[in-house]
Structure formats: C-alpha cells, structure tokens
Write a protein that holds these residues in place. Sequence first.
Motif, PDB file in Angstrom:
ATOM      1  N   GLU A  58    -103.627   0.552 -29.450  1.00 30.91           N
ATOM      2  CA  GLU A  58    -104.056   1.679 -28.622  1.00 30.91           C
ATOM      3  C   GLU A  58    -102.912   2.647 -28.320  1.00 30.91           C
ATOM      4  N   PHE A  59    -101.705   2.133 -28.141  1.00 27.99           N
ATOM      5  CA  PHE A  59    -100.573   2.980 -27.775  1.00 27.99           C
ATOM      6  C   PHE A  59    -100.069   3.847 -28.930  1.00 27.99           C
ATOM      7  N   ASN A  60    -100.501   3.558 -30.155  1.00 28.58           N
ATOM      8  CA  ASN A  60    -100.002   4.279 -31.325  1.00 28.58           C
ATOM      9  C   ASN A  60    -100.798   5.572 -31.534  1.00 28.58           C
ATOM     10  N   GLU A  61    -100.481   6.563 -30.722  1.00 27.46           N
ATOM     11  CA  GLU A  61    -101.220   7.825 -30.742  1.00 27.46           C
ATOM     12  C   GLU A  61    -101.074   8.563 -32.069  1.00 27.46           C
ATOM     13  N   GLU A  62     -99.914   8.446 -32.707  1.00 21.69           N
ATOM     14  CA  GLU A  62     -99.702   9.103 -34.002  1.00 21.69           C
ATOM     15  C   GLU A  62    -100.654   8.534 -35.055  1.00 21.69           C
ATOM     16  N   ALA A  63    -100.788   7.215 -35.075  1.00 21.68           N
ATOM     17  CA  ALA A  63    -101.700   6.576 -36.029  1.00 21.68           C
ATOM     18  C   ALA A  63    -103.144   6.941 -35.705  1.00 21.68           C
ATOM     19  N   ARG A  64    -103.506   6.888 -34.429  1.00 21.76           N
ATOM     20  CA  ARG A  64    -104.881   7.212 -34.038  1.00 21.76           C
ATOM     21  C   ARG A  64    -105.234   8.631 -34.455  1.00 21.76           C
ATOM     22  N   SER A  65    -104.334   9.553 -34.254  1.00 26.17           N
ATOM     23  CA  SER A  65    -104.575  10.945 -34.645  1.00 26.17           C
ATOM     24  C   SER A  65    -104.806  11.044 -36.155  1.00 26.17           C
ATOM     25  N   PHE A  66    -103.976  10.359 -36.940  1.00 20.76           N
ATOM     26  CA  PHE A  66    -104.143  10.380 -38.392  1.00 20.76           C
ATOM     27  C   PHE A  66    -105.489   9.796 -38.797  1.00 20.76           C
ATOM     28  N   TYR A  67    -105.844   8.636 -38.240  1.00 22.52           N
ATOM     29  CA  TYR A  67    -107.107   7.994 -38.612  1.00 22.52           C
ATOM     30  C   TYR A  67    -108.306   8.856 -38.222  1.00 22.52           C
ATOM     31  N   GLU A  68    -108.253   9.465 -37.049  1.00 28.81           N
ATOM     32  CA  GLU A  68    -109.366  10.332 -36.637  1.00 28.81           C
ATOM     33  C   GLU A  68    -109.479  11.536 -37.563  1.00 28.81           C
ATOM     34  N   LYS A  69    -108.355  12.121 -37.953  1.00 29.45           N
ATOM     35  CA  LYS A  69    -108.385  13.242 -38.900  1.00 29.45           C
ATOM     36  C   LYS A  69    -108.883  12.804 -40.266  1.00 29.45           C
ATOM     37  N   SER A  70    -108.730  11.506 -40.570  1.00 29.60           N
ATOM     38  CA  SER A  70    -109.208  10.947 -41.840  1.00 29.60           C
ATOM     39  C   SER A  70    -110.674  10.544 -41.777  1.00 29.60           C
ATOM     40  N   GLY A  71    -111.318  10.769 -40.613  1.00 28.37           N
ATOM     41  CA  GLY A  71    -112.747  10.504 -40.490  1.00 28.37           C
ATOM     42  C   GLY A  71    -113.122   9.197 -39.817  1.00 28.37           C
ATOM     43  N   PHE A  72    -112.138   8.429 -39.354  1.00 33.60           N
ATOM     44  CA  PHE A  72    -112.450   7.176 -38.664  1.00 33.60           C
ATOM     45  C   PHE A  72    -112.917   7.454 -37.241  1.00 33.60           C
ATOM     46  N   LYS A  73    -113.844   6.629 -36.789  1.00 36.16           N
ATOM     47  CA  LYS A  73    -114.362   6.721 -35.424  1.00 36.16           C
ATOM     48  C   LYS A  73    -114.261   5.338 -34.795  1.00 36.16           C
TER      49      LYS A  73
END
Length: 108
Positions: free
Chosen positions: A83-98
Amino acid sequence: MWNNEKCKIVVAIDSGRIIGYSIFSIAPKKEALFMRGGDYLDIDEICIDKDHRRQGIASSIMKYIENYAKKIVIERIVLNMWEFNEEARSFYEKSGFKTYRRYLERCI
C-alpha cells in the motif's frame, strides 16, 4: 522458479546489463461464491533499476506480459503490491489495473 514450467521471468537488457525484470506465473483459481474461477497470470514482481525508471521499461515489460497472456488465452492478470508504494500503484493504475480486494492488518 527456474524449474517451474508455470513460472516465467522476463528481463530488460541495456548494453549487456539487466536493467529490469518481472517474475510471473500461471495460477489456477477455483470458482467460489464471490470469485470467478479460471487460470490467471500472477505477477510476483516487476523491478526496474532506479537509474532507468520512467523510460518506458516497465510499460514494455507489462506489454510483454499482456501479449503472453493473450497468446496462451488467459484473460486476467493479477498482482499484489504494498500500500505504501505509491509509485508502483500509480504505474499499475495507469496500466489499467483496478483494486480487486484489499488486505488489512492490525499490529497489537
């Protein structure tokens, strides 16, 4: 992992040096009351050398994984992330993950 036929490793190389990689595997999922069944690709990790981030390498690796999934007729890709990895979360969301589910913990 090397001997597991369902586990795959993809690497990004620049000038003979590994600058990124991903480890993923084919995972079975039994159907349950609140979850659909069927095989899916489970991304264990994606890692990009800190000096090579934001250059499209992770996107290229993700595209490779998506194409691989299509080739073997798998329709879902899943991953876990901190949860704390905001950089990864941003990348995954931009890649279409929900967000599909969330794990919570309480330290006592």
